[in-house]
Design an enzyme around this catalytic site. Sequence first.
Site, mmCIF file in Angstrom:
data_model
loop_
_atom_site.group_PDB
_atom_site.id
_atom_site.type_symbol
_atom_site.label_atom_id
_atom_site.label_comp_id
_atom_site.label_asym_id
_atom_site.label_seq_id
_atom_site.Cartn_x
_atom_site.Cartn_y
_atom_site.Cartn_z
ATOM 1 N N HIS A 1 -10.284 2.538 -0.632
ATOM 2 C CA HIS A 1 -10.450 2.217 0.781
ATOM 3 C C HIS A 1 -11.273 0.938 0.867
ATOM 4 O O HIS A 1 -12.314 0.880 1.516
ATOM 5 C CB HIS A 1 -11.116 3.372 1.536
ATOM 6 C CG HIS A 1 -10.365 3.762 2.770
ATOM 7 N ND1 HIS A 1 -10.968 4.050 3.960
ATOM 8 C CD2 HIS A 1 -9.043 3.890 2.990
ATOM 9 C CE1 HIS A 1 -10.048 4.362 4.873
ATOM 10 N NE2 HIS A 1 -8.868 4.263 4.306
ATOM 11 N N HIS B 1 0.817 -1.208 0.000
ATOM 12 C CA HIS B 1 0.000 0.000 0.000
ATOM 13 C C HIS B 1 0.855 1.265 0.000
ATOM 14 O O HIS B 1 0.493 2.267 -0.616
ATOM 15 C CB HIS B 1 -0.921 -0.006 1.227
ATOM 16 C CG HIS B 1 -1.979 1.048 1.187
ATOM 17 N ND1 HIS B 1 -3.110 0.948 0.398
ATOM 18 C CD2 HIS B 1 -2.084 2.231 1.831
ATOM 19 C CE1 HIS B 1 -3.863 2.018 0.573
ATOM 20 N NE2 HIS B 1 -3.269 2.818 1.433
#
Length: 734
Positions: free
Chosen positions: A94, A47
């Site tokens: 998300h 990420h």
Amino acid sequence: MQEPLITDSLIAEHGISAEEYEYIKSILGRTPRWVELGIFSVMWSEHASYKNSIKLLKTLPRDGEYILAKAGDENAGVVDIGDGIAICFKIESHNHPSALEPYHGAATGVGGILRDIFTMGARPVAALNSLRFGDPSDPRVRHLIEGVVHGIADYGNCFGVPTVGGEVYCEPCYEGNPLVNAMAVGVMKHGQLAKSAAKGIGNLVVYVGAKTGRDGIHGATFASVELSHESAEMRTAVQVGDPFYEKLLLEATLEVIHSGLVIAIQDMGAAGLTCSSSEMAGKGEVGIELDVSLVPQRETGMTPYEIMLSESQERMLLIVEPMNFQAIQDIFHKWDLDAVVIGKVTEDKLLRIKYYETTVAEIPAEYLILGGKAPVYTRDMKKPDNQDAINAFDTHSVSEPTDITEVLTKLLASPNITSKEKIYRQYDHMVQIGTSVEPGSDAAVIAIKDSKKAIAMATDCNSRHCFLDPYEGTKAAVVEAALNVACSGAQPIAVTNCLNFGNPYKPEVYWSFSECIRGMGDACRALGTPVTGGNVSFYNENPSGAIYPTPVIGMLGLMQDVRKARTQFFERTGDAILLLGGHSNDIGGSEYLKTIHNTIAGKIAPIDLEQAKRLIDLIVELIEKDMIFSAHDVSDGGLLTAIAEACLKPKTLRGAVLDLDISGRADFFWFGEKTGRVIVSCAEDAISSIAELATNLGLEIHYLGKVIETPELIINKDIRIPVSNLYAAYTTGI
């Protein structure tokens, strides 16, 4: 503070491989401390580091005439639209947080992307989203949809940004792993652009915004593993946001930036204080020393490890000259926000973390930043064994329906085509009063204050097409996004992307990722829409396998005169209906094949990118010259679905009489989904001029019929469908 012993199991819990651990020891020249292990864990997670994607991402085009900030340079891309005005925009995922806590996961996704925009010095003027779920008739999926939509609505509405566009798709592959991609767009003057690279030895490191808590710890690591029963227990990895607090942070942040009081600024997003401090140091090629005991905390007994890895929302990190600190503190206090000196800029290029007088971490910053010396990998690639067989499916083997009306009605009610008004009506899309084209058309349009100009925005990706052919499917996603903004009257100028895929360690997933990047690069180069940045989200998996490749495209377009903005809806009785671009009988991967024949297979029609560019330019020219009064691209559901959608303007339903020769099977003709076609309406006496322009560009043009006032769809005199019936199906699908 008693630090735990560094063991193999602790290393594995942090997602660090044996090879990476040896690399860490070689960097430090010793065994890492606990806080250092945590820092490497989050900064070397997929990420934060893009370690499995950065090589391929660097092949995407990043230069263009409008670009002010390239991909990777800052928090978001920035483009010049003239008159000293710049647009800042970005999209991010998300996904995992929204799967566990749909409301807070989606809400903080919106909050995070908004901070990426205003930390650049831009005021957010629009928010969009791209959402993927499983079957909406499933109670758990409905729970996810409702929670995500409420989270997006509450955060955006309370913050005061209009949510103006987006898309919602439903496919079985997203059943246990929904996708929540949030996009934000901001406006600034050129001189207001803030940088993130720390500079000036001895300058102060200032923490501003909300206090730090234990929420969101290891959020970046959590987003870099597959969802499972074990990872689902990491609920502290899901942040909790406060949009009212973020509104205060927005105003204070823009005030200090626009007053020239800030040397550098960085949002505390993924990996929190760790990411912001290490990136600022690494980009500026300086060191940063922090004393985390000085960080404002809302919970007692927090350890340095927790403080550094917390992803509490609504926080920023500033680099400030000492003489300006008091002025900055006064501004933040005026907005009831903390502003505390927690460190300083050093010349040793180290990220040094202290807890009172004890040093708990000391790492060369260049090993922590994206594009620095963090690990970079190219994974094995393999085309799926069944790919060719799926593509070779004989579409002519499906039965031809006898009732076109029934097919069209079912398609308009299918979850991927049906109106999403029940979702977007929960969003405030008129706050700030800049919205010129509201949700429900091909693209949203926002007027630029004190200017005739406007920007158009759209998010697009047909993931089913990307599953069947990741290269052509991604080309189509870029072209469709560009056509959507062009149909509003705007010239496409730049792209942001959110790349959602499964586990990159699976060769089939990495092959599809590579093919999608190749398709995106080719399409963006051909259309002149460089990639300004975005997000990679790997590890989106269900128990049955990976999600479809879902490279979401966020397209930005520039409109010179907002008064010329167009929508997809027929506006004038008597206008001619034209098709720009050829007819198609390609139903591979179509909504028709899935909804009517329960089949996902076939070949995706290749796109001629040069022709697509000519079509885009023609549409923009026709709108600028007031030669057409509506424009709508042919996409999900094919030609007849697009015509029906153009009739379905709320409160002003119109009809159409279609008169044309149908070549081949009628169902293929009406419901084929080849990208690169647009329906327009124009005055009858403009047909010859439009035809001449199209022919000169080598584009096909076909007369389809005309708009009528009676709300009825009449096809070759044989089929008559009340538009009210189509509207009922279209508005009740979800």
